[in-house]
Design a protein around this motif. Structure first.
Motif, PDB file in Angstrom:
ATOM      1  N   THR A   1       0.900  -1.094  -0.009  1.00 12.02           N
ATOM      2  CA  THR A   1       0.042   0.044   0.088  1.00 12.02           C
ATOM      3  C   THR A   1       0.831   1.286   0.031  1.00 12.02           C
ATOM      4  N   VAL A   2       0.532   2.088  -1.008  1.00 13.72           N
ATOM      5  CA  VAL A   2       1.116   3.399  -0.642  1.00 13.72           C
ATOM      6  C   VAL A   2       0.173   4.593  -0.549  1.00 13.72           C
ATOM      7  N   ILE A   3       0.360   5.489   0.489  1.00 16.45           N
ATOM      8  CA  ILE A   3      -0.440   6.335   0.789  1.00 16.45           C
ATOM      9  C   ILE A   3       0.108   7.916   0.276  1.00 16.45           C
ATOM     10  N   SER A   4      -0.739   8.524  -0.210  1.00 18.34           N
ATOM     11  CA  SER A   4      -0.348  10.146  -0.508  1.00 18.34           C
ATOM     12  C   SER A   4      -1.184  10.921   0.450  1.00 18.34           C
ATOM     13  N   LEU A   5      -0.376  11.533   1.296  1.00 19.96           N
ATOM     14  CA  LEU A   5      -1.200  12.792   2.031  1.00 19.96           C
ATOM     15  C   LEU A   5      -0.879  14.133   1.523  1.00 19.96           C
ATOM     16  N   LEU A   6      -1.832  14.892   1.192  1.00 22.51           N
ATOM     17  CA  LEU A   6      -1.550  16.180   0.789  1.00 22.51           C
ATOM     18  C   LEU A   6      -2.099  17.326   2.010  1.00 22.51           C
ATOM     19  N   GLN A   7      -0.905  17.878   2.627  1.00 21.28           N
ATOM     20  CA  GLN A   7      -1.467  18.562   3.623  1.00 21.28           C
ATOM     21  C   GLN A   7      -0.575  20.037   3.751  1.00 21.28           C
ATOM     22  N   GLY A   8      -1.470  21.119   3.709  1.00 17.57           N
ATOM     23  CA  GLY A   8      -0.798  22.250   3.635  1.00 17.57           C
ATOM     24  C   GLY A   8       0.080  22.497   2.488  1.00 17.57           C
ATOM     25  N   GLY A   9      -0.194  21.928   1.460  1.00 17.44           N
ATOM     26  CA  GLY A   9       0.336  22.231  -0.047  1.00 17.44           C
ATOM     27  C   GLY A   9       1.688  21.122   0.101  1.00 17.44           C
ATOM     28  N   LYS A  10       1.883  20.436   0.910  1.00 19.25           N
ATOM     29  CA  LYS A  10       3.120  19.544   0.723  1.00 19.25           C
ATOM     30  C   LYS A  10       2.247  18.021   0.867  1.00 19.25           C
ATOM     31  N   GLU A  11       3.110  17.469   0.013  1.00 19.56           N
ATOM     32  CA  GLU A  11       2.856  15.929  -0.349  1.00 19.56           C
ATOM     33  C   GLU A  11       3.833  14.938   0.340  1.00 19.56           C
ATOM     34  N   LEU A  12       3.224  13.819   1.130  1.00 21.59           N
ATOM     35  CA  LEU A  12       4.048  12.860   2.068  1.00 21.59           C
ATOM     36  C   LEU A  12       3.491  11.717   1.565  1.00 21.59           C
ATOM     37  N   LEU A  13       4.657  10.633   1.344  1.00 24.43           N
ATOM     38  CA  LEU A  13       4.189   9.274   0.992  1.00 24.43           C
ATOM     39  C   LEU A  13       4.599   8.325   2.041  1.00 24.43           C
ATOM     40  N   PHE A  14       3.537   7.272   2.258  1.00 27.22           N
ATOM     41  CA  PHE A  14       3.739   6.322   3.379  1.00 27.22           C
ATOM     42  C   PHE A  14       3.506   4.781   2.690  1.00 27.22           C
ATOM     43  N   GLU A  15       4.423   3.930   3.133  1.00 31.26           N
ATOM     44  CA  GLU A  15       4.237   2.715   2.364  1.00 31.26           C
ATOM     45  C   GLU A  15       3.887   1.522   3.466  1.00 31.26           C
ATOM     46  N   GLY A  16       3.109   0.707   3.199  1.00 29.38           N
ATOM     47  CA  GLY A  16       3.117  -0.556   4.085  1.00 29.38           C
ATOM     48  C   GLY A  16       3.024  -1.733   3.251  1.00 29.38           C
ATOM     49  N   ILE A  17       3.858  -2.913   3.492  1.00 31.73           N
ATOM     50  CA  ILE A  17       3.992  -4.121   3.123  1.00 31.73           C
ATOM     51  C   ILE A  17       3.711  -5.212   3.975  1.00 31.73           C
ATOM     52  N   VAL A  18       3.004  -6.365   3.528  1.00 33.19           N
ATOM     53  CA  VAL A  18       2.927  -7.638   4.196  1.00 33.19           C
ATOM     54  C   VAL A  18       3.073  -8.722   3.113  1.00 33.19           C
TER      55      VAL A  18
END
Ligand code: ITT
Length: 193
Positions: free
Chosen positions: A117-134
């Protein structure tokens, strides 16, 4: 606190809300007046997660996050991967996808697979990605009726039952999505004042 999740998948909402607990209440695209399908036509999970979050942000002006997930099967060179939703047909036909996966793995000794899974967070004009693997394996017939998608065929390492034989809490203890969401939640908490 409310947070917008750019998904039309009710199963994802249930799983993610259970991980976030009382700290955050998920808001859906429909809650924001967005009823059309959110486009996802990129060639990577990262690209799709980002595309979904950016689309909803453009439509609403709100901070939000999106999840893109794929099942990567070793013996199939990482397929269905980013094409997991439309593996067998144009639509999200879970039963047809599972049948095709079993057919393509007929006789294969190597049943290793992982969900990512890849999550993209858009917050305050910034983007961050978070990954999870099983990591886990694909069994040779469906088992269980919980969850969705490829859950009836996937047994995570360290277990003898499929995700579809688990409660949401059990799946969330080890799943790709829950791992990514816990990283997202840790980040969100760290940015709270
Ligand atoms: P949204 O884009 O609206 O969030 P979606 O169902 O289209 O929902 P994805 O593109 O991320 O979501 O998922 C692709 C497919 O991968 C999905 O249709 C399922 O078949 C499968 N999938 C995703 N997460 C899964 C999970 O936790 N367990 C089993 N299969 C999963």
């Amino acid at each position: 606190m409310k947070i917008v999740f750019a998904t039309n998948n009710a199963h994802k909402l249930t799983e993610v809300q259970a991980v976030l607990g009382d700290a955050y209440t998920l808001v859906t695209p429909r809650d924001c007046g967005v009823t059309e399908e959110i486009p996802e036509d990129q060639e990577t999970l990262e690209g799709n997660a980002s595309q979904k979050a950016r689309y909803l942000h453009r439509r609403t002006g709100l901070d939000c996050f999106a999840d893109d997930t794929g099942l990567e099967v070793e013996a199939l060179g990482g397929a269905p991967g980013v094409h997991s939703a439309r593996y067998a047909t144009d639509g999200h036909d879970f039963a047809a996808n599972n049948r095709l996966l079993l057919k393509n793995l007929e006789g294969a000794e190597n049943r290793r697979a992982r969900f990512r899974t890849v999550i993209s967070l858009l917050q305050g004009g910034k983007e961050l990605l978070f990954e999870g693997i099983v990591e886990g394996r694909i069994i040779d017939r469906e088992a269980g009726h919980e969850g969705f998608g490829y859950d009836p065929l996937f047994v995570p390492d360290g277990y003898t039952k499929t995700f579809a034989e688990m409660t949401t809490e059990e799946k969330n203890a080890v799943s790709h999505r829950a791992r990514a969401v816990r990283k997202l939640a840790a980040y969100l908490h760290s940015t709270e004042r």
